[in-house]
Structures are given as structure tokens and as C-alpha cells.
Design a protein around this motif. Structure first.
Motif, mmCIF file in Angstrom:
data_model
loop_
_atom_site.group_PDB
_atom_site.id
_atom_site.type_symbol
_atom_site.label_atom_id
_atom_site.label_comp_id
_atom_site.label_asym_id
_atom_site.label_seq_id
_atom_site.Cartn_x
_atom_site.Cartn_y
_atom_site.Cartn_z
ATOM 1 N N LEU A 164 -3.574 -16.187 64.152
ATOM 2 C CA LEU A 164 -4.190 -17.434 63.704
ATOM 3 C C LEU A 164 -4.254 -18.437 64.856
ATOM 4 O O LEU A 164 -3.335 -18.515 65.673
ATOM 5 N N PRO A 165 -5.335 -19.233 64.941
ATOM 6 C CA PRO A 165 -5.468 -20.202 66.038
ATOM 7 C C PRO A 165 -4.520 -21.376 65.884
ATOM 8 O O PRO A 165 -3.913 -21.584 64.827
ATOM 9 N N LYS A 166 -4.407 -22.168 66.956
ATOM 10 C CA LYS A 166 -3.471 -23.297 66.961
ATOM 11 C C LYS A 166 -3.799 -24.318 65.874
ATOM 12 O O LYS A 166 -2.904 -24.978 65.349
ATOM 13 N N GLU A 167 -5.079 -24.459 65.530
ATOM 14 C CA GLU A 167 -5.455 -25.382 64.463
ATOM 15 C C GLU A 167 -4.847 -24.957 63.137
ATOM 16 O O GLU A 167 -4.360 -25.788 62.361
ATOM 17 N N ALA A 168 -4.864 -23.664 62.869
ATOM 18 C CA ALA A 168 -4.274 -23.145 61.631
ATOM 19 C C ALA A 168 -2.770 -23.371 61.615
ATOM 20 O O ALA A 168 -2.191 -23.767 60.590
ATOM 21 N N ILE B 47 -3.302 -36.281 67.997
ATOM 22 C CA ILE B 47 -4.417 -36.927 67.299
ATOM 23 C C ILE B 47 -5.525 -35.922 67.018
ATOM 24 O O ILE B 47 -6.122 -35.935 65.934
ATOM 25 N N GLU B 48 -5.776 -35.018 67.963
ATOM 26 C CA GLU B 48 -6.793 -33.984 67.743
ATOM 27 C C GLU B 48 -6.366 -33.037 66.626
ATOM 28 O O GLU B 48 -7.159 -32.675 65.754
ATOM 29 N N MET B 49 -5.113 -32.618 66.646
ATOM 30 C CA MET B 49 -4.622 -31.718 65.599
ATOM 31 C C MET B 49 -4.595 -32.411 64.244
ATOM 32 O O MET B 49 -4.825 -31.787 63.208
ATOM 33 N N LEU B 50 -4.348 -33.704 64.263
ATOM 34 C CA LEU B 50 -4.289 -34.469 63.020
ATOM 35 C C LEU B 50 -5.608 -34.410 62.262
ATOM 36 O O LEU B 50 -5.627 -34.377 61.028
ATOM 37 N N LYS B 51 -6.701 -34.363 62.987
ATOM 38 C CA LYS B 51 -8.010 -34.268 62.340
ATOM 39 C C LYS B 51 -8.115 -32.979 61.522
ATOM 40 O O LYS B 51 -8.658 -32.973 60.410
ATOM 41 N N TRP B 52 -7.575 -31.893 62.055
ATOM 42 C CA TRP B 52 -7.592 -30.627 61.322
ATOM 43 C C TRP B 52 -6.649 -30.664 60.122
ATOM 44 O O TRP B 52 -6.968 -30.143 59.046
ATOM 45 N N ASN C 178 -6.065 -31.070 54.238
ATOM 46 C CA ASN C 178 -5.457 -31.765 53.107
ATOM 47 C C ASN C 178 -6.429 -31.967 51.953
ATOM 48 O O ASN C 178 -6.038 -31.930 50.784
ATOM 49 N N LYS C 179 -7.703 -32.169 52.248
ATOM 50 C CA LYS C 179 -8.695 -32.365 51.185
ATOM 51 C C LYS C 179 -8.715 -31.173 50.237
ATOM 52 O O LYS C 179 -8.873 -31.340 49.022
#
Length: 296
Positions: A220-224, A251-256, A261-262
């Protein structure tokens, strides 16, 4: 390490406050947005009583020393071996005692989350799988951990507790770290801008599953991995607390995390997906990203 700029934090604050007062309140799964995560106390509501008790136990007992003890115990990954699918099936028998929005088994929530992500992001199989497995760390509840050390919103230990934490006003009154000068200041045992990944989080299913996926070399990628590690960190991604620890990467990861969360929060409903019909699709994703027996 890149430090979060003032502009990045302002941009995040704009993103964080979607109240957009002049717009109608969004409706998800037949409920107003404000009807989710309702932690108001109602003495005659057994679910709210259950939720409050879970958080009081969590906020009393989640200390630096407690988290260290859980990490020593669980991060040896010597409890059992099990496939991801079998772990998901165990969630048939788990109802999250911290959740005011649903009393359905956790596996239903797993498929609700995954399918809603799949609908909006049809080309991101890794994201679909992340939705499916994000709560798998809750299997700890079947192996001796009380739910207050498994479920619920997470927060850093070792520093002052954020103002937006659920029941913050009184629930930490009996936590000894609040009287320890090493831990009860704004930064506590950390440095400003040290990075969210360097905080010791309260022990629960998020941190455990993140560490488990790294240990088992998932693809799984870092975003996951960020979504999994911080999806319960509501005081950060929904409350705006702990920004003084952030770097630009955070801050970049927070966007993901906020995008995830939605789907995690607003898909909780009484509508149950056809799980048997969906298994073949998700089994292929499991085989691609986290195949075989996993060390837990």
C-alpha cells in the motif's frame, strides 16, 4: 524535515472549516452532517452511556507508560497468523463501543466505507482496499485488549491534551500524566514542528494496523498508510489541534486523511452491502497488496 508554512496552515484551516454558513447542511445516508459524531449525554440513551464510559476509561488510562507497555506487547507480532480476509470476518463479531453512529458489526462498516470510496474514486484500487481494512486493528479486542485501548478517537500522549478531544473538560481528570511536568505542557516531551509521525499516539487500532502493515511489507502507498494511522485522530484532522507539530509533509498527508474521513464517517447507516457478492473484487486487491498469512 520541512516545516509547515503559515500559508499551508491557513490553507488547511480553510479546508478544515467547511461550515460555509450560507450553504444548506449536507445530508449523508439520510442524516444531516451535524447528526454524526453526536457525543451529547442523554441519561436515557444506553448507546451514549456506553460511549461516554469507553472514553472516560480511555482518557484515564492512556498514559505514556501504558502506550509503551502496549507497544512492547503487540509490536512483536507474535500473537497469531491470519489472512486479511479471515481477520475481516472476525469483525462480524465486533460492535465498536465508542461509536455513537452505528451498532452494526464492524465488517458492515468496512464494506460501506470501501464501496463509497470505490464509487467516487473508481480507478484507485489501493484506496478501496484501504477503506475495507482500515479498522482491522480492532481484532486486538478478541485477544485481551479492552475496547478503550482499541477503538475511539486517538490523541498524542506525552503532551497537553487538545481542546477538541471528546469529553475533554473532565474525562482526563484522573490521568496521572496531567500532573507530570514532563508531559503536561503544550509540547511536552516533543519539539515544535517535530512531525506528526514522531508523536506517540494513544494506543489503538490505528497505530497497531499501521505498524502491522509496515512489518508485513504491504504494498500500500504512503497515502494509504497515513489514512490508516490517523483516521481516528479527530482532534487533528477535524479539530485543528496539534498543528504546532506539523511539517509540510504532514499537511500534504492531512489532505488524504480528510478525504478518507468523508467515507469513513458519513457512510454509517442501516443499509448493508451485499458482502458475499463483493468478496471476489476485494480478494483480488488483498492478493495484490497484502497477500497470504499475516503476522499479527
Amino acid at each position: 524535515m520541512s516545516v509547515a508554512t503559515a500559508k499551508q496552515i491557513r490553507d488547511y484551516t480553510t479546508l478544515l472549516d467547511p461550515s460555509e454558513q450560507l450553504r444548506p447542511e449536507p445530508i449523508y445516508a439520510g442524516k444531516l452532517q451535524s447528526e454524526f459524531r453526536n457525543f451529547n449525554e442523554e441519561s436515557d440513551d444506553p448507546i451514549k452511556q456506553r460511549v461516554r464510559k469507553t472514553y472516560e476509561l480511555m482518557h484515564t488510562n492512556q498514559t505514556v507508560e501504558f502506550v509503551k507497555s502496549r507497544m512492547r506487547d503487540w509490536l512483536r507480532f507474535n500473537k497469531f497468523k491470519m489472512t486479511v480476509k479471515d481477520a475481516l470476518l472476525k469483525l462480524n463479531d465486533l460492535v465498536d463501543e465508542s461509536d455513537p453512529d452505528t451498532s452494526l458489526p464492524n465488517i458492515v462498516h468496512a464494506f460501506q466505507t470501501a464501496e463509497s470510496i470505490r464509487e467516487k474514486h473508481p480507478d484507485k484500487g489501493w484506496f478501496h482496499l484501504t477503506g475495507l481494512i482500515h479498522d482491522l486493528g480492532k481484532v486486538m479486542a478478541f485477544y485481551g485488549e479492552p475496547q478503550w485501548a482499541v477503538v475511539g478517537d486517538t490523541f498524542p500522549v506525552g503532551c497537553a491534551w487538545g481542546d477538541s478531544i471528546v469529553y475533554r473538560a473532565t474525562s482526563f481528570d484522573n490521568n496521572p500524566d496531567g500532573k507530570d511536568s514532563r508531559y503536561n505542557t503544550k509540547c511536552g516531551m516533543y519539539k515544535p514542528k517535530c512531525g506528526i509521525s514522531n508523536l506517540m499516539m494513544s494506543w489503538g487500532h490505528d497505530e497497531y494496523l499501521y505498524r502491522l502493515l509496515v512489518h508485513n511489507k504491504s504494498k500500500l502507498p504512503k497515502e494509504a498508510l497515513a489514512m490508516i494511522r490517523y483516521h481516528s485522530f479527530y482532534p487533528w484532522h477535524a479539530g485543528g489541534d496539534y498543528m504546532h507539530f506539523c511539517t509540510s509533509e504532514d499537511i500534504e498527508m492531512l489532505k488524504w486523511v480528510m478525504e478518507f474521513n468523508k467515507f469513513d464517517l458519513y457512510t454509517k447507516s442501516d443499509s448493508v452491502p451485499d458482502i458475499e457478492k463483493l468478496w471476489p473484487y476485494y480478494e483480488k486487491l488483498i492478493d495484490e497488496y497484502i497477500p497470504g498469512l499475516i503476522e499479527w
